[in-house]
Design a protein around this motif. Structure first.
Motif, PDB file in Angstrom:
ATOM      1  N   SER A  33       0.829  -1.207   0.000  1.00  0.00           N
ATOM      2  CA  SER A  33       0.000   0.000   0.000  1.00  0.00           C
ATOM      3  C   SER A  33       0.863   1.256   0.000  1.00  0.00           C
ATOM      4  O   SER A  33       1.666   1.476   0.912  1.00  0.00           O
ATOM      5  CB  SER A  33      -0.904   0.004   1.238  1.00  0.00           C
TER       6      SER A  33
ATOM      7  N   THR B 268      -0.335   4.202   0.346  1.00  0.00           N
ATOM      8  CA  THR B 268      -0.888   5.024   1.423  1.00  0.00           C
ATOM      9  C   THR B 268      -0.194   4.725   2.736  1.00  0.00           C
ATOM     10  O   THR B 268       0.216   5.636   3.470  1.00  0.00           O
ATOM     11  CB  THR B 268      -2.396   4.777   1.549  1.00  0.00           C
ATOM     12  N   GLN B 269      -0.042   3.447   3.068  1.00  0.00           N
ATOM     13  CA  GLN B 269       0.626   3.071   4.314  1.00  0.00           C
ATOM     14  C   GLN B 269       2.101   3.444   4.297  1.00  0.00           C
ATOM     15  O   GLN B 269       2.651   3.921   5.291  1.00  0.00           O
ATOM     16  CB  GLN B 269       0.490   1.570   4.555  1.00  0.00           C
TER      17      GLN B 269
ATOM     18  N   GLN C 246       2.804   7.072   5.267  1.00  0.00           N
ATOM     19  CA  GLN C 246       2.387   7.587   6.576  1.00  0.00           C
ATOM     20  C   GLN C 246       3.542   7.998   7.485  1.00  0.00           C
ATOM     21  O   GLN C 246       3.395   8.902   8.308  1.00  0.00           O
ATOM     22  CB  GLN C 246       1.508   6.548   7.278  1.00  0.00           C
TER      23      GLN C 246
ATOM     24  N   GLN D 234       5.793  13.802   1.884  1.00  0.00           N
ATOM     25  CA  GLN D 234       4.601  13.086   1.407  1.00  0.00           C
ATOM     26  C   GLN D 234       4.078  13.693   0.110  1.00  0.00           C
ATOM     27  O   GLN D 234       3.571  12.983  -0.751  1.00  0.00           O
ATOM     28  CB  GLN D 234       3.501  13.124   2.476  1.00  0.00           C
TER      29      GLN D 234
ATOM     30  N   ALA E 119       0.064   8.559  -3.693  1.00  0.00           N
ATOM     31  CA  ALA E 119      -0.380   8.468  -2.304  1.00  0.00           C
ATOM     32  C   ALA E 119      -1.451   9.534  -2.100  1.00  0.00           C
ATOM     33  O   ALA E 119      -1.620  10.431  -2.946  1.00  0.00           O
ATOM     34  CB  ALA E 119       0.803   8.696  -1.366  1.00  0.00           C
ATOM     35  N   PRO E 120      -2.189   9.489  -0.996  1.00  0.00           N
ATOM     36  CA  PRO E 120      -3.286  10.459  -0.805  1.00  0.00           C
ATOM     37  C   PRO E 120      -2.843  11.915  -0.859  1.00  0.00           C
ATOM     38  O   PRO E 120      -3.597  12.782  -1.308  1.00  0.00           O
ATOM     39  CB  PRO E 120      -3.832  10.102   0.582  1.00  0.00           C
TER      40      PRO E 120
ATOM     41  N   ASP F 219      -4.284   2.715  -5.831  1.00  0.00           N
ATOM     42  CA  ASP F 219      -3.531   2.109  -4.727  1.00  0.00           C
ATOM     43  C   ASP F 219      -4.288   0.907  -4.174  1.00  0.00           C
ATOM     44  O   ASP F 219      -4.880   0.947  -3.092  1.00  0.00           O
ATOM     45  CB  ASP F 219      -3.283   3.147  -3.632  1.00  0.00           C
TER      46      ASP F 219
END
Length: 795
Positions: free
Chosen positions: A125, A127-128, A131, A138, A161-162, A189
């Protein structure tokens, strides 16, 4: 502002990381390769060892093995300050979330404020992963998934990523496209992204269906390889090449992270795969997997005997005939046939269609992304949606629905409603001129647009929706094997259209006419064809009627016409630029070396290979070698010419083919002044601009001049070495004869060393020896053997 990658860093010197670093060197981007500090010896030992190993890998990750030295080795303990110099940092360590996040915490303070940080994860992921990064990093973080081997595989998936800034992916896509020569697909993702998600499911389905229909691995690979329009290695051999442990890791990721996927029961690692991994039989890298090489023999695993048995079984002949039919008829025959191999093929195609349709909404912006990901990442000629549409969208959808109802499919999940209702059903498929179907947006969406794609005049497209180059532009003339046309009215383009772009008398006539027309009305001429082949050489078969009627004497005037074409190209009053990719062999090589410039895709394989059919290069290739040696010798006056001839003579006598554009440049078939273009679809754009630039600079052709040759003393020196090779059994008597003739031409024949000769004089020697060899029985054996079997004959 343009995103410039002046230097890159790769974190992780494993097989993938080291090969990504190698490709940066191929495209002339300085790169630093990081790994852990070694526990013993020099701290950079791990990275240094990985760099050295690059020289041994096959297929070669480097265009030139010696350029491994250009990769700077580093370690995380002493060298993190080097990251501040890098514009792009790619993390490529093992697929462990905790390890990656720990590394990010260590490097984040050192990453330059403008640099992009990307993870080459195959499915974790994004996203993970993001973090643990500071907010400022980011915004410049994303996923970048190369496929193995990264030099050769076209696909790169980019995953935001977000909090990835909108422009970051645009900048990275631009660089990856034009700088690295890749095809970019943006993925959502989701676990394993697009290509591995669908492609590995296809492999699992193949394994399930192969067991259901009791088919051997070699038969399955024959069925699912070239015959089906997929990679030659098929399914099980591909698994061996990828690595069975790597495949199992991707499968495990799908199993663990997609518990609610309706196909999840089939995500379990197949027992045979688990058994091989337990034994350490991890595929090609371990010497055994589904296949095992023993001496020169390739054995395949027999799962029932749990041992290896001889391989080589092929698909039934009737299946091969079915697969040559148009898509609608092909799929109907496969579905309705009683032959288990046909039923197996319908089953795996149906399973692929079913899975791709069910998950389109979740994994991709559009069906186009799925099709291109499977093409570029898994070597498919058509993606699943393309084939489905080509075979008849509504009919195939109905067949899948019937199989679901009958319990024949891997999942009982119904096809999505959009398959049967609304725009897709009304338009007969997911690909239409205005775009491809987006299940998440409920509409057809156009291709992602960036300025970099303006460089791709005829980009690879889906479902035949892209412009056909051979029907585009303004046509000036066309014969059976060549089209002359223009896009802008300024530069003429000549496209060879014969099979394998072989150069026949018809092609020769067409190119001669194209040069004359370019001189009359255009700034120059580009020789380019819109597929992965420049030219496989002269068309010997086209000359057979002349040879049968008149013998070698009848070939001499035809060969002279080909030589005259080469000189016409060289001395044209406007620049002639060869735009090449794929193979340029024999006559194709001779054509490009006589052009004013060459624009070559990275994967261009160039060489004079005529000895394979018992001949010598006869269209100016040897004359070129002699002239280039003289030009090099002129830079070092009062020196022997022979050292400058050595490489060219050896390449022609051994039929050496450059293993890419950089190696072809080393062999002398491309020059330092020639351009190497990473992306094959940018070739025409660059070549047209090269013609315009040369014309704007007041291009004039080179002056015809005499040049010195090595003479009889050079021939004698080469012959001494050839005698040793012949008497030692390294070459046959006929090989010796051919090599002696090559030496005679490149050294200028029976003249004193330093004698000045002309291109016409050397070409006359070429023709003489070429025709002499044509009359020799051993050469005739080689020619007929190649024409009949496609394989070289050694005699």
């Amino acid at each position: 502002m343009r995103f410039q990658v002046r230097k890159a860093a790769v974190l992780g010197a494993g097989v993938m990381g080291a090969q990504i670093a190698a490709h940066f060197i191929n495209v002339r981007v300085p790169v630093v390769l990081f790994d852990l500090p070694a526990k013993e010896g020099p701290k950079n030992g791990i990275a240094v060892k990985a760099v050295e190993n690059l020289k041994k890998l096959k297929p070669a990750p480097l265009g030139l093995a010696e350029e491994a030295a250009l990769i700077r080795a580093a370690n995380y303990e002493d060298d993190l300050a080097l990251l501040a110099e890098c514009d792009l940092v790619i993390e490529a360590i093992a697929e462990r979330m905790d390890w990656k996040q720990d590394l990010y915490a260590k490097i984040a303070p050192h990453v330059a404020p403008h640099a992009i940080l990307a993870s080459n994860t195959s499915g974790l992921s994004i996203t993970q992963l993001a973090q643990g990064l500071p907010d400022s990093v980011q915004e410049r973080f994303c996923g970048i998934h190369f496929f193995n081997p990264p030099r050769y595989m076209q696909l790169v998936e980019l995953i935001p990523a977000p909090r990835t800034a909108p422009g970051i992916l645009d900048q990275l896509e631009t660089f990856v496209t034009t700088g690295l020569g890749k095809g970019v697909v943006r993925a959502k993702d989701t676990p394993n992204f697009i290509a591995n998600r669908v492609g590995v499911m296809n492999m699992l389905a193949t394994m399930v269906e192969a067991e259901r229909f009791k088919l051997g691995y070699d038969v399955v690979d024959d069925l699912t390889g070239k015959k089906l329009g997929r990679a030659n290695s098929g399914t099980f051999r591909t698994a061996d090449v990828v690595g069975l442990d790597t495949l199992a890791h991707v499968v495990r990721t799908m199993q663990e992270q997609l518990p609610n996927d309706p196909f999840n029961p089939h995500f379990a690692t197949p027992p045979v795969l688990a058994g091989l991994i337990a034994q350490g039989a991890l595929g090609q890298k371990a010497g055994a997997g589904f296949y095992k090489k023993v001496g020169k023999d390739i054995l395949r695993l027999d799962p029932e005997k749990r041992d290896y048995v001889p391989s080589g079984a092929k698909a039934d002949e009737i299946i091969g005939r079915m697969l040559k039919k148009p898509a609608p008829e092909r799929l109907k025959l496969l579905r309705e046939a009683s032959n288990p191999q046909a039923q197996f093929l319908w089953a795996i195609l149906r399973d692929g269609f079913h899975y791709a349709a069910v998950h389109l909404h979740d994994i991709a912006e559009s069906a186009r992304d799925v099709d291109l990901a499977l093409r570029w990442g898994f070597g498919m000629a058509q993606g699943p949606f393309e084939l489905w549409q080509a075979a008849g969208w509504t009919q195939v959808a109905q067949w899948i629905r019937e199989d679901i109802a009958a319990g024949k499919t891997l999942s009982s999940a119904p096809l999505p409603a959009w398959v049967f209702e609304g725009p897709v059903a009304e338009r007969g498929g997911v690909h239409v001129p205005e775009g491809s179907w987006s299940a998440s947006q409920g509409r057809f969406v156009p291709k992602h647009a960036l300025p970099v794609y303006e460089r791709q005049l005829f980009p690879e497209s889906v479902a035949g929706l892209g412009a056909n180059a051979l029907q585009s532009g303004t046509e000036l003339f066309k014969n059976e094997e060549l089209r002359a046309w223009t896009l802008d009215g300024e530069v003429l383009i000549a496209s060879i259209t014969s099979k394998m772009h072989l150069i026949s008398p018809t092609v020769t006539e067409g190119l001669m006419k194209a040069v004359e027309l370019a001189e009359e009305r255009f700034k120059g001429l580009v020789v380019w064809s819109p597929d992965d082949m420049f030219s496989a050489g002269a068309n010997l078969e086209a000359l057979m009627p002349v040879f049968m009627a008149k013998g070698p004497a009848g070939i001499d005037p035809e060969e002279k016409k080909l030589q005259q074409l080469m000189l016409r190209v060289r001395y044209a009053q406007v620049p002639v630029v060869a735009a090449l990719r794929g193979i340029a062999l024999g006559g194709g090589c001779e054509l490009i070396v006589h052009c004013a410039r060459r624009v070559a895709a990275m994967e261009s394989y160039v060489g004079l290979v005529e000895v394979g059919v018992g001949l010598i290069p006869g269209a100016g290739g040897l004359t070129y070698i002699a002239r280039r040696a003289a030009e090099k010798g002129a830079a070092a006056p009062n020196t022997d010419l022979l050292p400058f001839l050595k490489e060219g003579f050896t390449a022609a006598a051994m039929a050496t083919v450059g293993t890419g554009a950089l190696d072809s440049r080393r062999l002398g078939y491309l020059l330092e002044s020639d351009l190497v273009v990473p992306h094959k679809d940018e070739l025409l754009y660059v070549a047209l601009n090269e013609v315009r630039a040369l014309a704007a600079c007041g291009y004039r052709p080179p002056l015809r001049r005499s040049f010195p040759v090595a003479g009889r003393s050079g021939i004698a020196t080469i012959e001494t070495q050839l005698v040793g090779m012949r008497d030692g059994g390294f070459i046959s008597a006929h090989d010796f004869r051919i090599a002696r003739m090559i030496a005679d031409v490149v050294c200028g024949g029976d003249v004193d060393a330093g004698t000045l000769v002309t291109e016409d004089y050397l070409m006359a020697l070429e023709r003489k020896h070429f025709c002499t060899l044509l009359a020799h029985p051993k050469t005739q054996e080689r020619i007929m053997g190649l024409l009949q079997t496609g394989k070289p004959v050694r005699n």
